[in-house]
Write an enzyme that holds these catalytic residues in place. Sequence first.
Site, PDB file in Angstrom:
ATOM      1  N   GLY A  59      -8.576   6.150   3.718  1.00  0.00           N
ATOM      2  CA  GLY A  59      -9.004   6.995   4.824  1.00  0.00           C
ATOM      3  C   GLY A  59     -10.375   6.647   5.358  1.00  0.00           C
ATOM      4  O   GLY A  59     -11.120   7.523   5.826  1.00  0.00           O
ATOM      5  N   HIS A  66      -6.999  10.474   5.745  1.00  0.00           N
ATOM      6  CA  HIS A  66      -6.211   9.473   6.460  1.00  0.00           C
ATOM      7  C   HIS A  66      -6.070   9.838   7.941  1.00  0.00           C
ATOM      8  O   HIS A  66      -6.127  10.999   8.327  1.00  0.00           O
ATOM      9  CB  HIS A  66      -4.804   9.350   5.859  1.00  0.00           C
ATOM     10  CG  HIS A  66      -4.765   8.625   4.554  1.00  0.00           C
ATOM     11  ND1 HIS A  66      -4.858   9.265   3.349  1.00  0.00           N
ATOM     12  CD2 HIS A  66      -4.640   7.310   4.277  1.00  0.00           C
ATOM     13  CE1 HIS A  66      -4.778   8.376   2.371  1.00  0.00           C
ATOM     14  NE2 HIS A  66      -4.646   7.177   2.903  1.00  0.00           N
ATOM     15  N   SER A  86     -11.251   5.023   8.041  1.00  0.00           N
ATOM     16  CA  SER A  86     -11.407   4.946   9.493  1.00  0.00           C
ATOM     17  C   SER A  86     -12.333   6.023  10.025  1.00  0.00           C
ATOM     18  O   SER A  86     -12.931   5.864  11.094  1.00  0.00           O
ATOM     19  CB  SER A  86     -10.045   5.063  10.184  1.00  0.00           C
ATOM     20  OG  SER A  86      -9.266   3.911   9.968  1.00  0.00           O
ATOM     21  N   VAL A 130      -8.895   0.362   5.750  1.00  0.00           N
ATOM     22  CA  VAL A 130      -9.022   0.778   7.154  1.00  0.00           C
ATOM     23  C   VAL A 130      -7.711   0.468   7.869  1.00  0.00           C
ATOM     24  O   VAL A 130      -7.208  -0.652   7.789  1.00  0.00           O
ATOM     25  CB  VAL A 130     -10.176   0.047   7.857  1.00  0.00           C
ATOM     26  CG1 VAL A 130     -10.250   0.456   9.327  1.00  0.00           C
ATOM     27  CG2 VAL A 130     -11.508   0.328   7.166  1.00  0.00           C
ATOM     28  N   ASP A 187       0.823  -1.210   0.000  1.00  0.00           N
ATOM     29  CA  ASP A 187       0.000   0.000   0.000  1.00  0.00           C
ATOM     30  C   ASP A 187       0.856   1.259   0.000  1.00  0.00           C
ATOM     31  O   ASP A 187       1.852   1.352   0.729  1.00  0.00           O
ATOM     32  CB  ASP A 187      -0.904  -0.025   1.245  1.00  0.00           C
ATOM     33  CG  ASP A 187      -1.949   1.061   1.233  1.00  0.00           C
ATOM     34  OD1 ASP A 187      -2.512   1.320   0.157  1.00  0.00           O
ATOM     35  OD2 ASP A 187      -2.202   1.647   2.307  1.00  0.00           O
ATOM     36  N   HIS A 188       0.457   2.241  -0.809  1.00  0.00           N
ATOM     37  CA  HIS A 188       1.131   3.547  -0.874  1.00  0.00           C
ATOM     38  C   HIS A 188       2.641   3.401  -1.082  1.00  0.00           C
ATOM     39  O   HIS A 188       3.445   4.020  -0.369  1.00  0.00           O
ATOM     40  CB  HIS A 188       0.850   4.367   0.383  1.00  0.00           C
ATOM     41  CG  HIS A 188      -0.490   5.038   0.363  1.00  0.00           C
ATOM     42  ND1 HIS A 188      -0.785   6.084  -0.482  1.00  0.00           N
ATOM     43  CD2 HIS A 188      -1.609   4.796   1.082  1.00  0.00           C
ATOM     44  CE1 HIS A 188      -2.037   6.470  -0.278  1.00  0.00           C
ATOM     45  NE2 HIS A 188      -2.559   5.690   0.658  1.00  0.00           N
TER      46      HIS A 188
END
Length: 279
Positions: free
Chosen positions: A205, A176, A207, A227, A82-83
């Site tokens: 983002g 985020h 959450s 999440v 991720d990212h």
Amino acid sequence: MSSPFTTLLGDARDAGRGVGAFNVVLLEHAEAIAAGAAGAGLPVVLQISENCATYHRGLVPITVATQAVARAADVQVLVHLDHVKDLDLVATGIELGVDSIMFDGSELPYEENLAATRDVARRCHDAGIGVEAELGEVGGKDGVHVPGARTDPGDAAEFVAATGVDALAVAVGTSHAMRSRVASADRELIRELARSVPVPLVLHGSSGLSDAELRGAVGAGMTKVNVATHLNGLFTGALREVLTSQPDLTDPRRYVSAGRTAVQEETARLLQVLAEGAS
């Protein structure tokens, strides 16, 4: 060539279901998320970020361990990077045989982002690995993005066509690292993006979204839902509660296991919420 990532997300998109993608920080996260998915009887994506790789002083140890957890699970569990901005980490991920990679070139000028993402997609596809990318900004990531950012549907469609990616992370109002579930997603924009973009949409983002907002986002057309902070908050809270009540504890297994249990239970619950999105 299709991959487990493209098949999972494609089937979910067609059915109007959401797929949970939850971040691994420690091995206990991977164990908890996989166990929660098995308890719910639903697939899940285990995500390893570039920040996580830095924390573990390299991508290999945490990724290999997470892949072992995924292979042992009773349900489909995919391992996703991720990212990732570092192209060396992309190469390592390909060598390790992860299921998918999210290449984040969003800080680059548009043409550079497009060219780099297209090259990553080609390399990953040659290895049977799915690719996610980001065009619009998602609020709050490393202080670079603004919370009010929104992805333009026309730009998104052009970017996907030019790069050949399998999923696209879009900015629709989330941010985020939110610790309170008080955000809202722009459902009308999600609907417009889903009509314009031919690949599954990814919500970063998440959450900050309540259960109702998560269901609404999936119902509007979001497929992969990321999440991290929410689960980390539960993990840390469970540890803190045990250490506060038993200050003489020294065996990490006695308190870290409480965090693992908390994440397992919430994983199962969130996956059910996302699966209900279409209804």
